[in-house]
Scaffold this active site. Structure first.
Site, PDB file in Angstrom:
ATOM      1  N   THR A 147       0.820  -1.214   0.000  1.00  9.35           N
ATOM      2  CA  THR A 147       0.000   0.000   0.000  1.00  9.35           C
ATOM      3  C   THR A 147       0.852   1.262   0.000  1.00  9.35           C
ATOM      4  O   THR A 147       1.861   1.353   0.713  1.00  9.35           O
ATOM      5  CB  THR A 147      -0.931   0.008   1.228  1.00  9.35           C
ATOM      6  OG1 THR A 147      -1.737  -1.170   1.194  1.00  9.35           O
ATOM      7  CG2 THR A 147      -1.829   1.226   1.230  1.00  9.35           C
ATOM      8  N   GLY A 192       2.021  -2.849   8.159  1.00  8.12           N
ATOM      9  CA  GLY A 192       2.348  -3.171   9.543  1.00  8.12           C
ATOM     10  C   GLY A 192       3.765  -3.694   9.659  1.00  8.12           C
ATOM     11  O   GLY A 192       4.293  -4.312   8.737  1.00  8.12           O
ATOM     12  N   GLU A 443      -6.412  -6.616   3.580  1.00  8.61           N
ATOM     13  CA  GLU A 443      -6.561  -7.806   2.735  1.00  8.61           C
ATOM     14  C   GLU A 443      -7.829  -7.766   1.886  1.00  8.61           C
ATOM     15  O   GLU A 443      -8.522  -8.765   1.742  1.00  8.61           O
ATOM     16  CB  GLU A 443      -6.534  -9.075   3.600  1.00  8.61           C
ATOM     17  CG  GLU A 443      -5.152  -9.513   4.006  1.00  8.61           C
ATOM     18  CD  GLU A 443      -4.231  -9.694   2.810  1.00  8.61           C
ATOM     19  OE1 GLU A 443      -4.492 -10.567   1.975  1.00  8.61           O
ATOM     20  OE2 GLU A 443      -3.262  -8.938   2.702  1.00  8.61           O
TER      21      GLU A 443
END
Length: 680
Positions: A147, A192, A443
């Site tokens: 992303t 993350g 996701e």
């Protein structure tokens, strides 16, 4: 022990331990889980203690969580966890159990959730041989950097570039890649583990080969930090993105790359490669290898579906126990207050969520087992057709979208159902809710996934329309729709077979209604797109105009799968003796309530074509009230069967012993704001 909870437990009609064993996969697994949970809860280091997490700044929570990771690895090594898989702790069956036992997420999570699966599925044997030992020994800690600040779901529009640099023009021996973030919107943003924890990233970037040709999106292993002192490497700028609504133990990060040079072989090369001259070539690999990679990544989505049920079960445990303890209002002629759990409105808010938490368990297990079965066949070179792989993609997408959205909404409903005390951090619900809120987005955004579902299911509709043989769909989940689709497409008018309110308590009758609803909506949205195109709209415009209906159809399909799998799952567990008659009966009560609740909630879909009548609709409402009464005596026992320890639950309201009010006061006195009197 609180007297109300004691009485509730004594009044249960089933064996709690038997359902617990079923959820764990057997008595021996329950015993193993409890042992591992005790190891964490009683660890002498004290680092796993969660008592003060509500009072910590997010920086302190992140540091504490990193300390938990380090200690967890030490505990695993001491117990020999991972020895059965060459020291790879994260591959051990015990590892996910230990992660849940912590009662808190770890900043390192994306390492095993995304980074390692990418190496295993997308890198060639030589690359795996080089990198997986570093992963095993925690020298290489990675994340998955896809992303960007300006792009998320639209992967094709990602801007990060990986440009080939031959050795003759200053590249490393054998050639290099130069990783660049050419614009501010190309900065990686949100991954993350990226911000402060990872020293490597699997970076998704546009491959520019030696001829200057853009070959599209590929994966590249990029070192971010030194494996010796964790300092940033030249050209890498990365950090944490800052405070979020929740999930603040995780260092979601940003990263910008300024001419970062990596070896040519750091491109993931299982399915494509670039030689030393910069020539790009797709590899000839077996169809099975390609599908295995795809299936492995879909397993992450299945884990998210399973996790939605577990998170919702935690929230239900809190609200059901607290509602049994909390008293409010008086019955006529009575001097003692009523339990909040006895109010129909509270039951209607909470019991369908309790049912959903169990419902998700059965479907998530089925999806996971299907994925593993397909993976096993592929590894053994047994035939698996593309239809079957596309089908599991559709079902997992529909379920991820529905389950995570309704779980997030359900957790918040549980918080509100606890009244004012649900707003306290010590209730455990605000942190559970805000930490879970990421799941409808990660996701696959929940409003994007239905498009993927419909793309797959429309092919089944088109095949039936064309009179094609649909035997290829027989191993598929979507084959459940075929009889209803054939009737609708063939012009046969279907009617609900229920002749009484009692008939509408029969799960088989209800499942047929959900089959018809899903099939009708699917045919409708397929025709709608065709009509738009016939009337002059472009395919893209027709698709856009139909997005709302696609979302409704995807939700209908997900609900059909959930109810069908709940029903068959109970029968299967009864058949293999995991459940007795009493346990199967109480779970069937939950399945029936869940189905009736959603039929009532979306009753218009069933009425619109006359499949059910107004009389049926009234019976649905009557039956919901009936099943609230049936489930009421077992509500506390049903949350007890989830066997969520107080250590994991972290809730003053949901304590097993029911001593709610002393622990609320204790939590209040712990606040650092009360440390000095007079205060600031």
């Amino acid at each position: 022990m609180n007297a109300d909870l004691k009485r509730e437990r004594e009044g249960a009609t089933f064996n709690v331990e038997r359902i617990t064993n079923m959820l764990d996969g057997g008595k021996h697994k329950t015993e193993r889980r409890r042992f591992l949970e005790k190891v964490i809860a009683t660890d002498p280091s004290g680092v796993f203690c969660n008592d003060d997490v509500n009072y910590l700044h997010r920086t302190e929570r992140h540091i504490r969580a990193m300390a938990k990771h380090v200690r967890l690895v030490e505990v695993c090594r001491k117990l020999g966890i991972g020895d059965e898989c060459d020291g790879q702790i994260i591959m051990s069956e015990d590892f996910p159990v230990l992660l849940e036992a912590l009662g808190e997420d770890l900043p390192t999570a994306l390492h095993w959730v995304m980074f390692v699966p990418n190496i295993v599925t997308l890198c060639d044997d030589q690359q795996q041989a080089e990198w997986l030992p570093l992963v095993r020994d925690w020298k290489m800690i990675g994340c998955y950097a896809q992303t960007e600040l300006g792009h998320g779901s639209n992967v094709r529009a990602l801007e990060t570039t990986a440009t080939f640099l031959p050795e003759s023009k200053g590249g490393q021996p054998g050639g290099s890649w130069v990783i660049n973030s050419p614009t501010i919107t190309s900065a990686k943003f949100w991954p993350g583990t990226l911000g402060r924890t990872a020293n490597h990233a699997m970076v998704i970037a546009r491959l520019i080969d030696g001829d200057g040709v853009d070959r599209g999106i590929h994966n590249f292993l990029v070192q971010l930090r030194s494996m010796e002192d964790h300092s940033l490497l030249k050209g890498v700028d990365t950090g944490d993105i800052g405070p979020k609504i929740g999930y603040n133990v995780m260092d979601n990060g940003f990263a910008r790359f300024d001419n970062v040079v990596i070896p040519r072989r750091n491109m993931a090369m299982r399915f494509a490669e670039v030689d030393e001259d910069g020539k790009y070539k797709k590899k000839t690999v077996s169809d099975a290898a390609s599908k295995v990679a795809y299936i492995t990544m879909m397993q992450v989505r299945a884990m998210i579906v399973l996790g939605s049920g577990k998170a919702l079960a935690q929230a239900c445990t809190v609200v059901v126990r607290y509602s049994a303890i909390r008293r409010q209002g008086y019955a006529a002629g009575e001097s003692s207050e009523l339990q909040v759990l006895d109010y129909k409105q509270q039951q209607h808010r909470v019991f369908p969520l309790l049912a959903q938490a169990y419902c998700i368990f059965f479907t998530a297990q089925k999806v996971w087992n299907r994925l593993k079965a397909i993976e096993g066949k592929l590894i053994q070179n047994a035939p698996v057709n593309k239809v079957e792989v596309a089908d599991i993609h559709a079902s997992s997408s529909a379920l991820k979208s529905f389950c995570t959205m309704t779980a997030a909404d359900g957790i918040e409903e549980c918080r509100k159902a606890c009244g004012g005390h649900g707003f306290l951090a010590c209730s455990g619900l605000p942190d559970l809710f805000t930490s879970y809120l990421q799941n409808p987005t990660v996701e696959g955004d929940n409003h994007m996934l239905p498009q993927q579902v419909i793309k797959v299911l429309m092919k089944l509709v088109q095949a039936i329309h064309a009179g094609d043989n649909v035997d290829a769909y027989k191993p598929c989940t979507s084959y459940i729709l075929v009889p209803a689709l054939k009737k609708i497409i063939g012009g046969t008018k279907e009617k609900c077979s229920a002749a009484s309110a009692e008939d509408l308590c029969n799960l088989d009758v209800i499942v047929e209604a959900f089959k018809h609803r899903a099939a009708r909506l699917l045919v409708s949205v397929t025709k709608q797109i065709q009509v738009y195109i016939m009337n002059g709209r472009t395919p893209q415009e027709a698709w856009n105009q139909s997005l709302v209906d696609m979302a409704c159809t995807s939700r209908a399909y997900a609900l059909l799968l959930l109810i069908q799998n709940f029903s068959t799952g109970i029968a299967d567990e009864r058949k293999n003796s995991s459940l007795g008659d009493a346990e199967a009966s109480v779970l069937t009560d939950l399945a029936t309530l869940f189905a009736l609740y959603w039929m009532d909630k979306e009753i218009g879909d069933f009425l619109v074509d006359g499949y059910i009548t107004n009389k049926h609709a009234k019976w649905v409402k009557q039956n919901i009230l009936k099943y609230l009464d049936i489930i009421r005596p077992n509500a506390v026992a049903l949350v007890d069967a989830r066997d969520i320890s107080d250590f994991r639950l972290k809730s003053a309201l949901g304590r097993y012993d029911g001593n709610v009010y002393p622990y609320i006061m204790e939590a209040a006195r712990k606040d650092p704001l009360n440390a000095v009197d007079p205060g600031p």
